[in-house]
Enzyme design. Structure first.
Site, PDB file in Angstrom:
ATOM      1  N   GLU A 338       0.835  -1.200   0.000  1.00  0.00           N
ATOM      2  CA  GLU A 338       0.000   0.000   0.000  1.00  0.00           C
ATOM      3  C   GLU A 338       0.866   1.245   0.000  1.00  0.00           C
ATOM      4  O   GLU A 338       1.761   1.382   0.842  1.00  0.00           O
ATOM      5  CB  GLU A 338      -0.912   0.036   1.230  1.00  0.00           C
ATOM      6  CG  GLU A 338      -2.067  -0.918   1.184  1.00  0.00           C
ATOM      7  CD  GLU A 338      -3.029  -0.727   2.349  1.00  0.00           C
ATOM      8  OE1 GLU A 338      -4.109  -1.345   2.316  1.00  0.00           O
ATOM      9  OE2 GLU A 338      -2.704   0.027   3.302  1.00  0.00           O
ATOM     10  N   CYS A 339       0.620   2.138  -0.929  1.00  0.00           N
ATOM     11  CA  CYS A 339       1.229   3.473  -0.971  1.00  0.00           C
ATOM     12  C   CYS A 339       2.756   3.392  -0.934  1.00  0.00           C
ATOM     13  O   CYS A 339       3.390   3.177  -1.960  1.00  0.00           O
ATOM     14  CB  CYS A 339       0.666   4.339   0.153  1.00  0.00           C
ATOM     15  SG  CYS A 339       0.839   6.122  -0.177  1.00  0.00           S
ATOM     16  N   ALA A 340       3.388   3.561   0.219  1.00  0.00           N
ATOM     17  CA  ALA A 340       4.838   3.469   0.279  1.00  0.00           C
ATOM     18  C   ALA A 340       5.326   2.122  -0.231  1.00  0.00           C
ATOM     19  O   ALA A 340       6.365   2.031  -0.891  1.00  0.00           O
ATOM     20  CB  ALA A 340       5.319   3.699   1.705  1.00  0.00           C
TER      21      ALA A 340
END
Length: 452
Positions: A338-340
């Protein structure tokens, strides 16, 4: 049921985090077992809450998890505690855009049947503070504002004028914090610096918040207000229960699920690791900045959010781990990012080589992407079947080129329609932050894929 109160404010920037974190630490210093909570999707404040209390900071997000889970999630986090302190989000009545009161501090306070303490920035007002408090206290009769803490008070005379005005409002003043009190908290482009990144500075900041609250607030009155909350008629949420209330059957052998941690990957809801463990996994935390190999026997990998752009050079320099992550992903093992985590799996981040799992390059941007999202799974993946619908949150200042793979992870249907993310082999990578407590089958599906 545990004593509880909600720390709210008329608007962002009024001092909620200072008061809530300081109050948690001050209560803990008296010997109380304090359960810390944060309304909304914020990952950073709960880290400071955890430092203040010695317990995991937990989120209460009615948009992502549903209103029906707010009280059960609080009860779960507060097991064995004397008191729960809940820090609100934005202004008291501000919720998800276009959804009325949904996900607002007011809605969560009502669902928890918890009294509210309103933190008011009094730096530029005197008697008008009474009109402001009256308006907030009378706007929704179901919201019980049990007291006010005055913040940024200029002098003894200023405090006396404010208290005199509020005497007529019927809402008691439970504290007054001076404007001149020194308080320095490390921050950057997306808010406070997470606790894991600058621990000594964070410890000092929390200690300063606690001292401010101890000196300026009536702790006995605040504790009494928390204990006035009526019982909650709910069972605590449990990570081991399947939808419908049935218990999960154990797996023959627990697969090792590696969970990224350390300063670069600090964004993770406490319930995710609990759900993975309850589903039968052996969850092992590792630090991509320092560990050159994945944990022994890793069968699946979960990489949450954080600030990899701050650590791009260090992450890139750890070539042995980047190679190990790439090999695991290419083997078809389940990988959820997720994301990072999405950025870490990319080919590069700000020109620094990353794991090269995804045919995409990431870079910092001037534009902040922020907000709740409604999404549907475009295809089958290690996390969800095609057509699965859920709600999530985006919060980043990076862009990915291309923004989605040939097989995207999600189709976003509100507030805008677009696809994003990547699904390839066992990898599910996306900008979308999700809270698995809302759909515990995600963790079960992931662990079963690891064991299979």
């Amino acid at each position: 049921m545990v004593a509880r109160l909600v720390i709210a404010a008329p608007s962002s920037g009024s001092g909620k985090t200072t008061v809530a974190t300081g109050l948690m630490a001050a209560f803990a210093a008296t010997g109380l077992a304090v359960s810390p909570h944060k309304v909304g999707p914020d990952y950073i404040d709960p880290g400071y809450h955890a430092l203040a209390t010695g317990r995991p900071g937990r989120n209460l997000d009615a948009y992502m998890c549903g209103a029906e889970l707010m009280a059960p999630l609080l009860a779960h986090g507060a097991r064995g505690c004397d008191i729960a302190v809940v820090e609100g989000v934005m202004g008291l009545y501000d919720g998800a855009s276009g959804h009325g009161e949904l996900a607002s501090t007011a809605q969560v306070a009502k669902l928890l049947r918890a009294p509210v303490v309103l933190v008011v920035d009094a730096s530029s007002q005197s008697r008008s503070v009474a009109a402001l408090v009256h308006g907030f206290a009378s706007w929704d009769p179901e919201v019980r504002i049990g007291g006010v803490i005055l913040n940024k008070v200029g002098s003894d005379r200023h405090e006396a004028v404010l208290r005199e005005a509020l005497d007529e409002s019927g809402v008691p003043v439970l504290g007054a914090l001076r404007r001149a009190a020194p308080l320095s908290t490390p921050s950057r482009h997306l808010g406070l610096v997470p606790v894991a990144e600058r621990h000594p500075d964070a410890v000092a900041a929390v200690a300063a918040m606690a001292e401010q609250v101890r000196r300026g607030c009536d702790l006995a009155a605040l504790e009494a207000l928390a204990r006035s909350a009526p019982p909650l008629d709910c069972e605590p949420w449990t990570p081991s229960a399947q939808p419908g209330g049935t218990e999960q059957s154990p797996l023959a052998a627990p697969p090792v699920v590696a969970l990224a941690g350390g300063p670069a990957f600090t964004f993770s809801y406490a319930e995710h690791a609990e759900l993975l463990t309850a589903a039968g996994a052996d969850v092992v935390v590792f630090d991509p900045l320092r560990d050159e190999q994945l944990p022994d026997g890793t069968a699946g990998l979960v990489i949450g959010g954080g600030f990899p752009e701050v650590y791009a050079a260090e992450l890139s320099a750890n070539a042995p781990l980047r190679k190990a992550v790439g090999e695991l992903a290419r083997s078809g093992a389940p990988v959820a990012a997720e994301c990072a985590g999405l950025l870490y799996l990319a080919r590069s981040l700000d020109g620094q080589p990353m794991c090269g799992v995804l045919d995409a390059d990431a870079r910092m941007s001037e534009r902040l992407t922020l907000g709740y999202r409604e999404a549907v799974a475009v295809g089958d993946s290690c996390l969800a079947e095609a057509g699965t619908r859920l709600r999530g949150h985006e919060f980043h200042r990076t862009v990915l080129d291309p923004g989605a793979g040939p097989a995207p992870a999600w189709g976003l249907v509100h507030p805008e329609r677009r696809v994003e993310g990547f699904v390839q082999q066992g990898v599910h990578a996306s900008y979308l932050h999700t809270h698995w407590a809302a759909r515990p089958t995600i963790a079960r599906r992931f662990v079963e894929r690891c064991a299979g």
